[in-house]
Motif scaffolding. Structure first.
Motif, PDB file in Angstrom:
ATOM      1  N   PRO A  78       0.808  -1.210   0.000  1.00 39.27           N
ATOM      2  CA  PRO A  78       0.000   0.000   0.000  1.00 39.27           C
ATOM      3  C   PRO A  78       0.843   1.261   0.000  1.00 39.27           C
ATOM      4  CG  PRO A  78       0.080  -0.910   2.192  1.00 39.27           C
ATOM      5  CD  PRO A  78       0.848  -1.857   1.296  1.00 39.27           C
ATOM      6  N   VAL A 127      -4.844   8.014   1.362  1.00 37.44           N
ATOM      7  CA  VAL A 127      -6.075   7.587   0.713  1.00 37.44           C
ATOM      8  C   VAL A 127      -6.733   8.783   0.043  1.00 37.44           C
ATOM      9  CG1 VAL A 127      -8.381   6.655   1.070  1.00 37.44           C
ATOM     10  CG2 VAL A 127      -6.448   5.718   2.340  1.00 37.44           C
ATOM     11  N   THR A 177      -2.015  -1.780  -3.969  1.00 31.87           N
ATOM     12  CA  THR A 177      -3.431  -1.450  -3.844  1.00 31.87           C
ATOM     13  C   THR A 177      -3.641   0.039  -4.066  1.00 31.87           C
ATOM     14  OG1 THR A 177      -3.805  -3.230  -2.244  1.00 31.87           O
ATOM     15  CG2 THR A 177      -5.418  -1.451  -2.279  1.00 31.87           C
ATOM     16  N   ALA A 178      -4.635   0.391  -4.847  1.00 27.87           N
ATOM     17  CA  ALA A 178      -4.982   1.798  -5.039  1.00 27.87           C
ATOM     18  C   ALA A 178      -5.494   2.364  -3.723  1.00 27.87           C
ATOM     19  CB  ALA A 178      -6.052   1.932  -6.125  1.00 27.87           C
ATOM     20  N   GLN A 179      -4.784   3.354  -3.192  1.00 27.79           N
ATOM     21  CA  GLN A 179      -5.205   3.991  -1.955  1.00 27.79           C
ATOM     22  C   GLN A 179      -6.206   5.081  -2.295  1.00 27.79           C
ATOM     23  OE1 GLN A 179      -4.166   2.936   1.306  1.00 27.79           O
ATOM     24  NE2 GLN A 179      -3.737   1.230  -0.077  1.00 27.79           N
ATOM     25  N   SER A 215     -10.756   5.842  -2.410  1.00 32.40           N
ATOM     26  CA  SER A 215     -12.109   5.411  -2.078  1.00 32.40           C
ATOM     27  C   SER A 215     -13.095   6.314  -2.801  1.00 32.40           C
ATOM     28  CB  SER A 215     -12.344   5.479  -0.561  1.00 32.40           C
ATOM     29  OG  SER A 215     -12.204   6.820  -0.101  1.00 32.40           O
ATOM     30  N   ARG A 273     -11.787  -3.297  -4.166  1.00 30.10           N
ATOM     31  CA  ARG A 273     -10.526  -2.559  -4.232  1.00 30.10           C
ATOM     32  C   ARG A 273      -9.808  -2.954  -5.505  1.00 30.10           C
ATOM     33  NH1 ARG A 273      -7.102  -5.335   0.755  1.00 30.10           N
ATOM     34  NH2 ARG A 273      -7.520  -7.489   0.189  1.00 30.10           N
ATOM     35  N   GLN A 315      -6.093  -3.493  -7.484  1.00 32.01           N
ATOM     36  CA  GLN A 315      -4.663  -3.735  -7.326  1.00 32.01           C
ATOM     37  C   GLN A 315      -4.022  -3.880  -8.698  1.00 32.01           C
ATOM     38  OE1 GLN A 315      -4.466  -7.266  -4.871  1.00 32.01           O
ATOM     39  NE2 GLN A 315      -4.614  -6.093  -2.975  1.00 32.01           N
ATOM     40  N   ARG A 357      -3.888   4.003  -8.872  1.00 31.03           N
ATOM     41  CA  ARG A 357      -4.916   5.008  -8.632  1.00 31.03           C
ATOM     42  C   ARG A 357      -5.671   5.345  -9.920  1.00 31.03           C
ATOM     43  NH1 ARG A 357      -5.842  10.368  -8.840  1.00 31.03           N
ATOM     44  NH2 ARG A 357      -7.103  11.281  -7.179  1.00 31.03           N
ATOM     45  N   SER A 398     -10.236   1.035  -0.168  1.00 29.91           N
ATOM     46  CA  SER A 398      -8.837   0.612  -0.149  1.00 29.91           C
ATOM     47  C   SER A 398      -8.596  -0.555   0.803  1.00 29.91           C
ATOM     48  CB  SER A 398      -7.933   1.793   0.243  1.00 29.91           C
ATOM     49  OG  SER A 398      -8.302   2.296   1.516  1.00 29.91           O
ATOM     50  N   GLU A 399      -9.603  -0.897   1.601  1.00 32.99           N
ATOM     51  CA  GLU A 399      -9.500  -2.046   2.507  1.00 32.99           C
ATOM     52  C   GLU A 399     -10.896  -2.541   2.835  1.00 32.99           C
ATOM     53  OE1 GLU A 399      -9.004   0.724   6.522  1.00 32.99           O
ATOM     54  OE2 GLU A 399      -7.381  -0.584   5.887  1.00 32.99           O
TER      55      GLU A 399
END
Length: 266
Positions: A51, A55, A88-90, A92, A106, A108, A118, A146-147
């Motif tokens: 990560p 975010v 992972t794209a941070q 939302s 999410r 990735q 992103r 993101s999670e």
């Protein structure tokens, strides 16, 4: 165009499921579909997620235009393999959709493939919010997170995609996407180059990939075939395997809001 049927943002509609049961659905825009949707997922053991600290909240634009490509049009080669780890794209966003179960996802991207996680997340978010997509017609609600996601959409090199799909019994042969018990696996080759059977740009084909595979994710387990010569191909058809007289199509619904469907593939 599959839980590979571009797509299936196994074409694969190889998708969900495991072992022998998967073979019944799969190979396609994919190769197929892997099985029932799982509860909030964690990354499979072989996958390392890296990560980034901040975010960003993304809000889909109410536009009917196709999203901009996340890669440069001149780049026509795709790396066959990559690091096997994912970022992972941070980011939302707001939930989109008017009905159905809320599904948090999410995004990735495999490390080292020169695609921003992103930017890919923003493109997929716009695809899922499109007025001819699943969310706009009550088939589900989707929210980028993101999670604590219900499923993951991964963009991976052909070798990594094959490994992730084969773990569910889906043979993507370096070409197809799939949907697994963890979520959607998008073959980077299809994401960047589109499909030779699709009359449109790679950016447009990415709508087919995501709509097809998310179709499996929301419970459409079986594939469809062409309903008649000259008609638009259903998004749940494995269009990469041939159009059978239909016109290529990347959306579940027509412009007038009619669901595009065809005979179920046995």
């Amino acid at each position: 165009m599959g839980r590979l049927v571009l797509p299936t943002l196994a074409l694969i509609t190889l998708s969900l499921g495991g072992g022998a049961a998967l073979a019944h659905y799969n190979s396609g825009e994919d190769t197929g579909s892997g099985g029932a949707a799982a509860a909030p997922t964690t990354d499979p053991a072989p996958t390392t997620v890296t990560p980034t600290p901040q975010v960003t909240t993304l809000r889909p634009k109410p536009s009917t235009l196709s999203p901009k490509p996340t890669i440069t049009p001149r780049k026509t080669t795709v790396p066959a393999s990559g690091a096997g780890t994912f970022t992972t794209a941070q980011a939302s966003g707001d939930a989109v959709g008017t009905g159905g179960t809320l599904r948090r996802y999410r995004v990735q991207v495999e490390d080292g493939i020169d695609i921003s996680a992103r930017q890919a997340a923003a493109e997929i978010q716009e695809i899922l919010a499109h007025p001819r997509g699943w969310a706009a017609h009550g088939r589900g609600r989707f929210q980028l997170v993101s999670e604590n996601a219900d499923f993951v959409i991964r963009i991976a090199t052909p070798t990594t995609a094959d490994r992730l799909c084969l773990a569910q019994g889906l043979n993507t042969r370096g070409e197809l996407n799939c949907e697994t018990s963890q979520g959607v696996v998008v073959n980077l080759k299809r994401w960047m180059l589109g499909s030779p059977t699709f009359a449109g740009t790679p950016a447009e084909y990415r709508h087919l990939i995501i709509n097809h595979e998310v179709g499996h994710e929301i419970g459409i387990r079986m594939h469809m075939t062409c309903p008649g010569a000259g008609k638009p191909a259903p998004v749940m058809m494995q269009q990469i395997k041939g159009l059978k007289g239909c016109r290529s199509n990347a959306f579940p619904y027509d412009e007038d809001g009619s669901y595009i469907e065809g005979p179920i593939v046995p």
